[in-house]
Design an enzyme around this catalytic site. Structure first.
Site, PDB file in Angstrom:
ATOM      1  N   GLU A  41       0.800  -1.225   0.000  1.00  0.00           N
ATOM      2  CA  GLU A  41       0.000   0.000   0.000  1.00  0.00           C
ATOM      3  C   GLU A  41       0.835   1.279   0.000  1.00  0.00           C
ATOM      4  O   GLU A  41       0.485   2.227  -0.697  1.00  0.00           O
ATOM      5  CB  GLU A  41      -0.957   0.005   1.200  1.00  0.00           C
ATOM      6  N   ASP A  56      -4.189   7.361  -2.616  1.00  0.00           N
ATOM      7  CA  ASP A  56      -5.342   6.977  -3.430  1.00  0.00           C
ATOM      8  C   ASP A  56      -6.271   8.177  -3.663  1.00  0.00           C
ATOM      9  O   ASP A  56      -7.463   8.134  -3.356  1.00  0.00           O
ATOM     10  CB  ASP A  56      -6.093   5.806  -2.783  1.00  0.00           C
TER      11      ASP A  56
END
Length: 155
Positions: A41, A56
């Site tokens: 991530e 994101d």
């Protein structure tokens, strides 16, 4: 990611090693799996596009990128509270995969849980195509490969 890049990342991940181990113990999740998710991530908080813990496009928060559209992020982006919340989410989603696919082995349910952590339970349809809807089409496989590296480094 190649082994050289993983070795470079290890120094950053090691900042969180004791927290990762505590959270893993508390929630019954192998610390290497938590480290694998953090690696995928956010590259242990060093990933491109991460601003004050947000990634994101401002939707994911923290080392494990808790999605603000589905959860209210808790704690500082690199805190034990954040890692505990994200790990609780992972445990819950693995449980949901277990309920949806009771005939899968524990390892298959873990892979399904990782895929669902990334893209949601509704996007996991079969084990043979568990990653078909995940980011890059390889999320669970990649997290497990990263987890193997971290397990060999004491996680």
């Amino acid at each position: 990611m190649g082994s050289h890049e993983m070795a470079d990342e290890l120094q950053y991940m090691n900042k969180y090693k004791s927290i990762i181990k505590r959270v893993g113990q508390k929630h019954g999740v192998a610390p290497s799996i938590i480290a694998g998710i953090i690696s995928r991530e956010t590259r242990a908080g060093t990933g491109a596009g991460l601003v004050n813990g947000w990634g994101d496009n401002g939707n994911g928060f923290g080392l494990m990128q808790v999605d603000k559209n589905w959860h209210k992020p808790r704690g500082r982006w690199d805190s034990e509270e954040h890692l505990s919340q994200a790990t609780e989410i992972l445990v819950d989603i693995i449980g949901s995969v277990r309920s949806k696919f009771p005939s899968w082995t524990a390892e298959q349910q873990l892979r399904g849980g990782l895929a669902a952590y990334n893209r949601g339970l509704d996007n996991v349809h079969s084990y043979s195509r568990v990653d078909e809807n995940t980011t890059g089409g390889d999320y669970s496989r990649d997290v497990l490969a990263r987890a193997t590296f971290y397990r060999s480094n004491g996680y």
